[in-house]
Design an enzyme around this catalytic site. Sequence first.
Site, PDB file in Angstrom:
ATOM      1  N   ARG B 214       3.722  -0.590  -7.981  1.00  0.00           N
ATOM      2  CA  ARG B 214       3.120  -0.448  -9.302  1.00  0.00           C
ATOM      3  C   ARG B 214       2.081  -1.564  -9.443  1.00  0.00           C
ATOM      4  NH1 ARG B 214       5.905   3.456 -11.875  1.00  0.00           N
ATOM      5  NH2 ARG B 214       8.056   3.803 -11.220  1.00  0.00           N
ATOM      6  N   ALA B 215       1.307  -1.490 -10.510  1.00  0.00           N
ATOM      7  CA  ALA B 215       0.258  -2.480 -10.732  1.00  0.00           C
ATOM      8  C   ALA B 215       0.828  -3.888 -10.744  1.00  0.00           C
ATOM      9  CB  ALA B 215      -0.430  -2.204 -12.053  1.00  0.00           C
ATOM     10  N   THR B 222      -0.904   2.469  -7.196  1.00  0.00           N
ATOM     11  CA  THR B 222      -0.815   3.841  -6.704  1.00  0.00           C
ATOM     12  C   THR B 222       0.439   4.541  -7.225  1.00  0.00           C
ATOM     13  OG1 THR B 222      -2.120   3.377  -4.743  1.00  0.00           O
ATOM     14  CG2 THR B 222      -0.610   5.224  -4.601  1.00  0.00           C
ATOM     15  N   ASP B 275      -2.073 -14.198  -7.911  1.00  0.00           N
ATOM     16  CA  ASP B 275      -1.493 -13.830  -6.634  1.00  0.00           C
ATOM     17  C   ASP B 275      -2.221 -14.544  -5.509  1.00  0.00           C
ATOM     18  OD1 ASP B 275      -2.666 -10.381  -6.776  1.00  0.00           O
ATOM     19  OD2 ASP B 275      -3.680 -12.280  -7.083  1.00  0.00           O
ATOM     20  N   SER B 283       4.054  -9.478   1.052  1.00  0.00           N
ATOM     21  CA  SER B 283       4.322  -8.304   0.229  1.00  0.00           C
ATOM     22  C   SER B 283       3.923  -7.028   0.963  1.00  0.00           C
ATOM     23  CB  SER B 283       3.547  -8.448  -1.085  1.00  0.00           C
ATOM     24  OG  SER B 283       3.453  -7.233  -1.754  1.00  0.00           O
ATOM     25  N   LYS B 307     -11.054  -8.546  -5.951  1.00  0.00           N
ATOM     26  CA  LYS B 307     -10.063  -9.587  -5.672  1.00  0.00           C
ATOM     27  C   LYS B 307     -10.567 -10.498  -4.551  1.00  0.00           C
ATOM     28  CE  LYS B 307      -5.561  -8.970  -5.819  1.00  0.00           C
ATOM     29  NZ  LYS B 307      -4.227  -8.475  -5.452  1.00  0.00           N
TER      30      LYS B 307
END
Lengths: 510, 510
Positions: B214-215, B222, B275, B283, B307
């Site tokens: 998830r976000a 997605t 992050d 991750s 990002k």
Amino acid sequence: MTAALERTDALAQPMLRAKRLGLHTQHQAVVIMRTDCHVCRSEGLAARSQVLVSTGNREVQATLFQIEGGELIALDEVALSETAWTILGIADGEAVKVTHAPAIESLASVRRRIYGNRLDASAFTAIVKDIVAGRYTDVHLAAFLTAGAALPLDEQETADLTGAMVEVGERMRWDAPIVVDKHCIGGLPGNRTTPIIVAIVAAQGLIMPKTSSRAITSPAGTADTMETLAPVDLDIATLRRVVEAEGGCIAWGGAVHLSPADDIFVRVERELDVDTEGQLIASVLSKKISAGSTHVVIDIPVGPTAKVRSEELAGHLAERMGAVAARFGLTAICLQTDGSQPVGRGIGPALEALDVLAVLQNAGDAPDDLRRRAATLAGAALEIGGKVATGEGTRLALETLSDGRAWAKFEAICEAQGGMRTPPTASNVHPLVAPHAGRIVHIDNRKLARLAKLAGAPEAKAAGVRMDVRLGNEIDKGQPMLHVHAETRAELAYALEYAARSGDIVKVEA
Amino acid sequence: MTAALERTDALAQPMLRAKRLGLHTQHQAVVIMRTDCHVCRSEGLAARSQVLVSTGNREVQATLFQIEGGELIALDEVALSETAWTILGIADGEAVKVTHAPAIESLASVRRRIYGNRLDASAFTAIVKDIVAGRYTDVHLAAFLTAGAALPLDEQETADLTGAMVEVGERMRWDAPIVVDKHCIGGLPGNRTTPIIVAIVAAQGLIMPKTSSRAITSPAGTADTMETLAPVDLDIATLRRVVEAEGGCIAWGGAVHLSPADDIFVRVERELDVDTEGQLIASVLSKKISAGSTHVVIDIPVGPTAKVRSEELAGHLAERMGAVAARFGLTAICLQTDGSQPVGRGIGPALEALDVLAVLQNAGDAPDDLRRRAATLAGAALEIGGKVATGEGTRLALETLSDGRAWAKFEAICEAQGGMRTPPTASNVHPLVAPHAGRIVHIDNRKLARLAKLAGAPEAKAAGVRMDVRLGNEIDKGQPMLHVHAETRAELAYALEYAARSGDIVKVEA
């Protein structure tokens, strides 16, 4: 159409009736609403959303939990935890508005700090303001403190954080040219000199409005110990009245809001069991500056298992502390003291209070190390306060103890703070005995502190450890080295289990 | 004597009856007991204590809140939040034991990491195990993640964290020599290529068991987007069945417990809006390794507000990603793609799903940039998967789209996952118009993402932004540049208020 109209109404009036739940959540403000509440739907609120609850000119940011149906909470009600209720100061059934908490702009600075950039004064001010307003979650608070531990605050940042912490709290001013204070950089169990020093210094006519913190990572802070002897939750008016009458006080800093940010930092540092030089200096100095002090004596115990482990580190801390203090017009002198073993016999709020009483009352079995340390520090305060020539302070301090003036002053201060109390005693006491005969060659302060905490200190006031030996003592096999005190059997068992598996807390060399 | 006896009984039997409260607290396990409950007294439990609730062979660590009197909770009851209830899997009234949560030994490693020491594999394993067991509070989690942001994880640490995250979760094995996967390093709104790639690759006969998150800090992950098209909360058995039948799936990684630690990290990173490279690599790779992948294509969009902001940073990330992947026998190839503007038109779960459908269905207005990106990445997967010669992948991928095989495969996958859904639409839509005529010269991806989030994405599935322009377009004054979609009027207002004060989100040069 109906749904759309309801939404419009909800938008115009996100009002709910406040309900007091009697829910204790420590510092955390919590509100509970129904999952199917119209405000949750129109505002898009979900469980763990941060919400702003407001009424008139008061507001509180809280964590939202949601409950499905049931009779506890009506559809048009919002239930508040005690913390939220106290901040809002409302009556049951009063109308409050619940909306999304606004975005926190100062978090951008926290993120920059995490990535290694230094912050300026305005960034610290914005952060500390948001923190004191209760806008930071535990995640935000921990990130801010960890960033300042991983990349330590420099001198400018330390000064800016100190200034920001002073700015958000109350600030006292005294009608006296000299206001003295003292502080101990923790880490040494049982080092409870403050009540004795205040009594001596005030008895000699100096002003010493002492505010102390509760324990951070130790089994007792001065406020925890003093609370077993007298009330310490004094508001500013009471504190001022006590000091004006008696020249000194020993109050809890958090209750007078002198540095409200500090109590929040302390709670998180305690949960992490981490504290850092920059945060430490800002914490100490923000309280002294807010209290209106002009001169402060700082005790830095140094020892292999004390918070400060070497003279070099102590020297660096003393230098940084003095430099930051000077920026605020405060004179800070640091004394390095012996941090190789606990001071006095007790470790834990009530057990330490008993040592303090013994010294003040000149009891025959009063711990001499505590008496000498307190006299040395009080002497330094008397010297920088101009009451005695340099080199003569300790002598005068000891005299003030032995002639009973310090005890009389302490009694008067306790009475002024709301009445003297008798420290509680624990109902579950168990010895740790020497595994073999020999000499005490090492005492692990950190393990001792851990042991006292597992026994329940500082929350359980009577809990902790009472030492039966000191470094260098000769001991027989089976003779008690210390006694663990606990208020409940479960906590006693918990502490003894730790003692059994933690290796040598007190080391006996055959 | 009576009090002492009661305590003994309580120690022997700290049992309470469990009560289901229907309290939603998101991930946080919460229990509520009476302030005057005998277990609170005998165990020394206070508000916000961490407690261990256990029954038979199941246990959950929870935060304790306390309630004064009232009828909600009886003296011998403990009320559980839904999270705690689900983990314990008990029935109303069943007996549970409540004690202090045990000390967390792995926090010593977190503290060492905060102070700048590197951690080894066993330290990461202990930390991740405790985290997955729910033993870390938000303060502990935030400190661990912040320490790894302030002093970035090195390659060895990244590999060790990856290994630890794989170890604590389930791990899938497939009866196929080649299992392909893809991942996009986020930061580019609307870049929803995954459902298209899986459809193409599976249509060409390769195995692609795709799990997505998830976000984190974006308006849609997605899994969020795919959830508007079909169920994504597949357990491992269902996921295996879907992949065995159709060759591919698009599932939520958290539901299959492939890397359960990751979902916890993601939640905290979202709250911090931080992050880091090491955490990112761990991750991504922990999920790929757990899913049994042998080859993975990684999309790194590069652009001034993506990002990853430079080719140099992308190169470093690609190198580190490849090196860590190789330690686990995984082949990872990274493609740098254009990250200068959003992909497709939609930003937000449902709006992005509509773009995906348009591409798969060969709709006349399907966004060409999304189609080309998906084909490039799918082509790379077909090439490393050995289905086509190097350089021929994109052509084959485009062919698989245009001849309808990809759409047929996508429909079959959705059916296998539980049935195709129609994405929801928002009832509150408002345009942002051009302030003057001119050419679109800059689009701020970060501000766009913020705008979509304030409108409610990703929690509100229909919320987000739909772009009406792309870089280089000519536009008239007053013509819409984008539309904000929200499910509630409050969220629409919140987003528009941000748009009004945030400066140029889309820059028009006259």
